[in-house]
Design a protein around this motif. Sequence first.
Motif, PDB file in Angstrom:
ATOM      1  N   ALA A  22     -28.348  90.757  72.322  1.00 37.97           N
ATOM      2  CA  ALA A  22     -29.081  89.521  72.250  1.00 37.97           C
ATOM      3  C   ALA A  22     -29.224  89.045  73.615  1.00 37.97           C
ATOM      4  CB  ALA A  22     -28.112  88.525  71.529  1.00 37.97           C
ATOM      5  N   THR A  23     -30.632  88.257  73.834  1.00 42.34           N
ATOM      6  CA  THR A  23     -30.846  87.950  75.129  1.00 42.34           C
ATOM      7  C   THR A  23     -31.170  86.392  74.937  1.00 42.34           C
ATOM      8  OG1 THR A  23     -32.332  89.825  75.618  1.00 42.34           O
ATOM      9  CG2 THR A  23     -32.898  87.826  76.785  1.00 42.34           C
ATOM     10  N   LYS A  24     -30.624  85.413  75.726  1.00 46.10           N
ATOM     11  CA  LYS A  24     -30.639  84.150  75.623  1.00 46.10           C
ATOM     12  C   LYS A  24     -31.527  83.278  76.774  1.00 46.10           C
ATOM     13  CE  LYS A  24     -27.932  83.883  72.069  1.00 46.10           C
ATOM     14  NZ  LYS A  24     -28.417  83.677  70.892  1.00 46.10           N
ATOM     15  N   TYR A  25     -32.562  83.036  76.193  1.00 49.41           N
ATOM     16  CA  TYR A  25     -33.632  82.333  77.302  1.00 49.41           C
ATOM     17  C   TYR A  25     -33.345  81.032  77.434  1.00 49.41           C
ATOM     18  CZ  TYR A  25     -36.260  86.664  76.079  1.00 49.41           C
ATOM     19  OH  TYR A  25     -36.528  88.101  75.831  1.00 49.41           O
ATOM     20  N   LEU A  26     -33.761  80.448  78.363  1.00 48.55           N
ATOM     21  CA  LEU A  26     -33.571  78.941  78.867  1.00 48.55           C
ATOM     22  C   LEU A  26     -34.082  77.988  77.376  1.00 48.55           C
ATOM     23  CD1 LEU A  26     -32.591  76.813  80.696  1.00 48.55           C
ATOM     24  CD2 LEU A  26     -34.742  76.591  81.604  1.00 48.55           C
ATOM     25  N   LYS A  27     -35.152  78.278  77.026  1.00 46.65           N
ATOM     26  CA  LYS A  27     -35.693  77.677  75.861  1.00 46.65           C
ATOM     27  C   LYS A  27     -34.682  77.526  74.433  1.00 46.65           C
ATOM     28  CE  LYS A  27     -38.633  81.402  74.436  1.00 46.65           C
ATOM     29  NZ  LYS A  27     -39.977  82.158  74.499  1.00 46.65           N
ATOM     30  N   ASN A  66     -38.875  80.832  79.869  1.00 47.99           N
ATOM     31  CA  ASN A  66     -38.769  82.117  79.260  1.00 47.99           C
ATOM     32  C   ASN A  66     -37.719  82.687  80.436  1.00 47.99           C
ATOM     33  OD1 ASN A  66     -40.080  82.497  77.090  1.00 47.99           O
ATOM     34  ND2 ASN A  66     -41.910  82.387  78.227  1.00 47.99           N
ATOM     35  N   LYS A  67     -37.115  81.838  81.299  1.00 49.28           N
ATOM     36  CA  LYS A  67     -36.103  82.724  82.111  1.00 49.28           C
ATOM     37  C   LYS A  67     -34.880  82.997  81.288  1.00 49.28           C
ATOM     38  CE  LYS A  67     -33.850  81.520  86.487  1.00 49.28           C
ATOM     39  NZ  LYS A  67     -34.596  82.721  87.065  1.00 49.28           N
ATOM     40  N   ILE A  68     -34.476  84.028  81.578  1.00 49.44           N
ATOM     41  CA  ILE A  68     -33.155  84.664  81.111  1.00 49.44           C
ATOM     42  C   ILE A  68     -32.034  84.066  81.681  1.00 49.44           C
ATOM     43  CG2 ILE A  68     -31.897  86.865  80.331  1.00 49.44           C
ATOM     44  CD1 ILE A  68     -34.525  88.393  80.125  1.00 49.44           C
ATOM     45  N   ILE A  69     -31.195  83.608  80.822  1.00 51.70           N
ATOM     46  CA  ILE A  69     -29.953  83.006  81.308  1.00 51.70           C
ATOM     47  C   ILE A  69     -28.739  83.847  81.019  1.00 51.70           C
ATOM     48  CG2 ILE A  69     -28.520  80.832  81.524  1.00 51.70           C
ATOM     49  CD1 ILE A  69     -31.475  80.419  82.224  1.00 51.70           C
ATOM     50  N   GLY A 112     -30.528  71.741  87.716  1.00 46.73           N
ATOM     51  CA  GLY A 112     -29.910  70.756  88.410  1.00 46.73           C
ATOM     52  C   GLY A 112     -28.740  71.105  89.047  1.00 46.73           C
ATOM     53  N   ASP A 113     -27.461  70.466  88.785  1.00 51.30           N
ATOM     54  CA  ASP A 113     -26.390  70.818  89.803  1.00 51.30           C
ATOM     55  C   ASP A 113     -25.444  71.629  88.725  1.00 51.30           C
ATOM     56  OD1 ASP A 113     -25.895  68.635  88.129  1.00 51.30           O
ATOM     57  OD2 ASP A 113     -25.193  67.371  89.611  1.00 51.30           O
ATOM     58  N   GLU A 114     -26.209  71.972  87.570  1.00 50.47           N
ATOM     59  CA  GLU A 114     -24.986  72.908  86.683  1.00 50.47           C
ATOM     60  C   GLU A 114     -25.519  74.130  86.848  1.00 50.47           C
ATOM     61  OE1 GLU A 114     -23.653  70.912  82.757  1.00 50.47           O
ATOM     62  OE2 GLU A 114     -25.514  70.138  83.216  1.00 50.47           O
ATOM     63  N   TYR A 115     -24.427  75.133  86.738  1.00 48.81           N
ATOM     64  CA  TYR A 115     -24.550  76.606  86.992  1.00 48.81           C
ATOM     65  C   TYR A 115     -25.072  77.081  85.535  1.00 48.81           C
ATOM     66  CZ  TYR A 115     -21.462  75.714  91.110  1.00 48.81           C
ATOM     67  OH  TYR A 115     -20.839  75.465  91.916  1.00 48.81           O
ATOM     68  N   PHE A 116     -25.678  78.206  85.575  1.00 41.65           N
ATOM     69  CA  PHE A 116     -26.165  78.893  84.217  1.00 41.65           C
ATOM     70  C   PHE A 116     -24.869  79.228  83.582  1.00 41.65           C
ATOM     71  CE2 PHE A 116     -30.494  81.183  85.699  1.00 41.65           C
ATOM     72  CZ  PHE A 116     -31.093  79.906  85.861  1.00 41.65           C
ATOM     73  N   MET A 117     -24.882  78.974  82.308  1.00 46.84           N
ATOM     74  CA  MET A 117     -23.702  79.101  81.413  1.00 46.84           C
ATOM     75  C   MET A 117     -24.015  79.407  79.843  1.00 46.84           C
ATOM     76  SD  MET A 117     -22.729  75.210  80.784  1.00 46.84           S
ATOM     77  CE  MET A 117     -23.988  73.853  81.556  1.00 46.84           C
ATOM     78  N   THR A 118     -23.190  79.753  79.183  1.00 47.64           N
ATOM     79  CA  THR A 118     -23.215  80.075  77.593  1.00 47.64           C
ATOM     80  C   THR A 118     -23.240  78.789  76.990  1.00 47.64           C
ATOM     81  OG1 THR A 118     -20.884  80.522  77.291  1.00 47.64           O
ATOM     82  CG2 THR A 118     -21.991  82.352  77.910  1.00 47.64           C
ATOM     83  N   LYS A 119     -23.916  79.144  75.643  1.00 45.59           N
ATOM     84  CA  LYS A 119     -23.621  78.037  74.789  1.00 45.59           C
ATOM     85  C   LYS A 119     -22.135  77.380  74.584  1.00 45.59           C
ATOM     86  CE  LYS A 119     -26.073  79.625  71.201  1.00 45.59           C
ATOM     87  NZ  LYS A 119     -26.845  79.473  69.675  1.00 45.59           N
TER      88      LYS A 119
END
Length: 188
Positions: free
Chosen positions: A26-31, A49-52, A82-89
């Motif tokens: 599974a690929t999770k995109y920003l959208k 469409n950036k992959i997170i 912003g000031d938050e790092y890429f993360m999972t749901k």
Amino acid sequence: HLSIIDTANTIDYSNGEIKGESLINATKYLKELPNIFEDQQSFENTDPNKIIYEVQAFLPVKEGLEGGLFFGKTIIYPGKIGDEYFMTKGHFHEKPDRGEFYWGIQGEGILLLMDKNRNTWAEKMYPGSLHYINGHIAHRTINIGESILSFGACWPSDAGHNYQEIMDNGFSARLKEIKGKPQLIPVR
Ligand code: S6P
Ligand code: ZN
């Protein structure tokens, strides 16, 4: 005579990659993550469409079967909204008494944990870190480094996922980069 056979699945310890049968990807995109990040402006200014992150899982039994196990690998790309790092749901398990193991493989991260009373705490993730996530505890992973964070996971095949609670109410703390350092900030 009795034969000795090779397994259908293998794991690459250098990056956690699983090969073989009964795999899902599974690929999770920003959208697909509209309610995760606080900074709406940065969210809208970033390529949808950036992959997170990407999840791979070896599901040797049917989802929902009692008594089976699933084995997965997640990679989270480096970056921030912003000031938050890429993360999972992040999620609770649907069956709240089903626990899970996580272990760090590559990179630097934070495992954000929250109980039913919305008490939040966090553990450092790094190659070799080992985490037991009790049932009843919501879990989200965050890449605080400049390279890929990858980690392994093992959980019961009937644990299920409850994403709604986190979608609606989030965690009670956000991990933000403040003066170049990750810091947990209580929400409201
Ligand atoms: C499943 C386990 C992991 C996550 C994965 C992505 O119980 O905790 O495989 O599914 O790390 O996170 P999320 O919150 O999008 O499912
Ligand atoms: Zn889980």
